[in-house]
Design a protein around this motif. Structure first.
Motif: not given
Length: 219
Positions: A61-62, A65, A84, A87-88, A91
């Motif tokens: 995830h990082r 991001l 993914r 989940e993101l 963002h």
């Protein structure tokens, strides 16, 4: 155009077929610590379709991001990309397709819904993803070939099968053995599965490519 876009795929759609839709730098399914080098090289759009799940570390995830923070557009769908993106997306990751929507809405949750066993040289899948089995069973029910009870029984059987072992032949064979379908339906069901598979992962992969295409044309 080519220098600005990198797409990670190979299982859901072949690089050869993907190039017919979008000119880009095509890479094998993504794994951990791969995105940063493309961000540093100046890539502005990253498409994540397929990724490594179980035998090596999955894309983190990082990492995604960090790419988003650097102003890179990240589009995901079909497989690891769908997971993914679900989940993101809050963002800024762009999710597209049915599988993404299913993960986002909680219709499915497990990673193994999209996982497949693959040929290590070509990345071609040698097992059937559960999301495809779900849609193909739904189509067989809609056609009148399967009863609701047969559809649900076969789906439960597929869910409880280890992901590298999932195949339509195996599903029909085991379904017959367990009394989920009658002998006279064996051939018609297998013929339907092999001739009318709903390849939702491929459909979603194409949608990722079309979405990236629109992004770069509008840039």
């Amino acid at each position: 155009m080519t220098a600005r876009v990198v797409i990670f795929t190979g299982n859901s759609i072949s690089h050869e077929d993907a190039r017919k839709i979008l000119r880009a730098n095509y890479q094998p399914p993504v794994c951990r610590f791969q995105l940063e080098k493309f961000v540093q090289k100046g890539y502005k759009v990253i498409g994540i379709i397929d990724g490594i799940f179980f035998d090596r570390a999955a894309v983190g995830h990082r990492e995604i991001l960090s790419a988003l923070g650097a102003g890179v557009k990240v589009v995901g769908g079909a497989s690891m990309g769908a997971l993914r993106a679900s989940e993101l997306d809050v963002h800024g990751m762009i999710g597209v397709g049915k599988v993404y929507e299913w993960y986002r809405d909680g219709v499915i949750e497990s990673d193994d819904e999209v996982a497949v066993s693959t040929n290590p040289d070509t990345f071609e899948p040698i097992s059937v993803p559960l999301v495809n089995i779900r849609e193909t069973l739904k189509a067989a029910f809609a056609s009148g070939l399967l009863s609701e009870e047969e559809r649900d029984g076969l789906l439960e059987l597929a869910i409880n099968t280890y992901y590298p072992d999932r195949s339509y032949f195996g599903l029909v064979k085991e379904g017959l053995k367990k009394g989920l379908i009658p002998e006279e339906k064996k051939k018609p069901i297998l013929d339907f599965f092999t001739g009318n598979e709903v390849d939702v992962k491929r459909e979603d992969a194409a949608l990722v490519l079309e979405t990236v295409k629109k992004l770069i044309e509008g840039a």
